[in-house]
Design an enzyme around this catalytic site. Structure first.
Site, short mmCIF file in Angstrom:
data_model
loop_
_atom_site.label_atom_id
_atom_site.label_comp_id
_atom_site.label_asym_id
_atom_site.label_seq_id
_atom_site.Cartn_x
_atom_site.Cartn_y
_atom_site.Cartn_z
N THR A 146 0.82 -1.21 0.00
CA THR A 146 0.00 0.00 0.00
C THR A 146 0.85 1.26 0.00
O THR A 146 2.03 1.25 0.34
CB THR A 146 -0.94 0.02 1.21
OG1 THR A 146 -0.19 0.04 2.42
CG2 THR A 146 -1.87 -1.19 1.20
N ASP A 147 0.20 2.37 -0.37
CA ASP A 147 0.87 3.66 -0.33
C ASP A 147 0.35 4.45 0.87
O ASP A 147 -0.37 3.91 1.72
CB ASP A 147 0.68 4.42 -1.65
CG ASP A 147 -0.78 4.71 -1.98
OD1 ASP A 147 -1.64 4.65 -1.07
OD2 ASP A 147 -1.06 5.01 -3.15
N LEU A 148 0.69 5.71 0.96
CA LEU A 148 0.29 6.53 2.11
C LEU A 148 -1.22 6.68 2.26
O LEU A 148 -1.71 6.94 3.34
CB LEU A 148 0.93 7.92 2.01
CG LEU A 148 2.44 7.96 2.24
CD1 LEU A 148 2.97 9.37 2.00
CD2 LEU A 148 2.79 7.49 3.64
#
Length: 153
Positions: A27-29
């Site tokens: 996942t990203d931020l």
């Protein structure tokens, strides 16, 4: 203690199914799967599909015959996947030619299409030039060829 085997997919008719779980590292931020991770999942699914078809890429490479290279890829991102989601990559061989293969790959969460890729791979000699697939590989692809393409989940 014996370690379990690595994850493996399976065929449902001409469709190869490969399950992945979304981990934090995917996942990203914003908490959704980073777009490039779909490429990794699709690559793993294609490699597993070839392994199950007894297409031995490593042996061909080590024998100096050649290897597969992605020559085209078009992606459509439709819905986000999130942490802990169970995702299934569905792969369909839609075309086989003397040196190339077209594959449609779709990432689903249950019945929801998340991402779709149109992929073309070419068998290339060690010098990078296109080369005909080994005959037994073509025969293996013929067993799962689905020219009509993917069907909905």
């Amino acid at each position: 203690m014996m370690a379990p085997d690595p994850p493996s997919g399976c065929f449902d008719g001409p469709v190869h199914l490969f399950a992945v779980r979304v981990y934090f590292e995917d996942t990203d931020l914003s908490g959704v799967v980073y777009h490039a991770n779909y490429l990794r999942w699709f690559e793993r699914a294609r490699s597993d599909m070839l392994r199950l078809l007894h297409i031995e890429q490593r042996a061909a490479h080590e024998a100096g015959e050649g290897a597969y290279a992605v020559t085209e890829m078009a992606l459509r991102y439709l819905r986000p996947a999130r942490l802990d989601d169970a995702v299934v990559v569905r792969s369909h061989v839609t075309e086989i030619s003397p040196a190339t293969c077209r594959i449609v790959q779709q990432a689903y969460r249950a019945d929801t299409l998340l991402c779709e890729a149109q992929v073309r791979v070419a068998f290339v000699a060690p010098n990078g030039r296109p080369r005909r697939h080994p005959r037994d590989w073509v025969a293996a692809f013929q067993t799962v060829l689905n020219p009509e393409g993917p069907t909905p989940a």
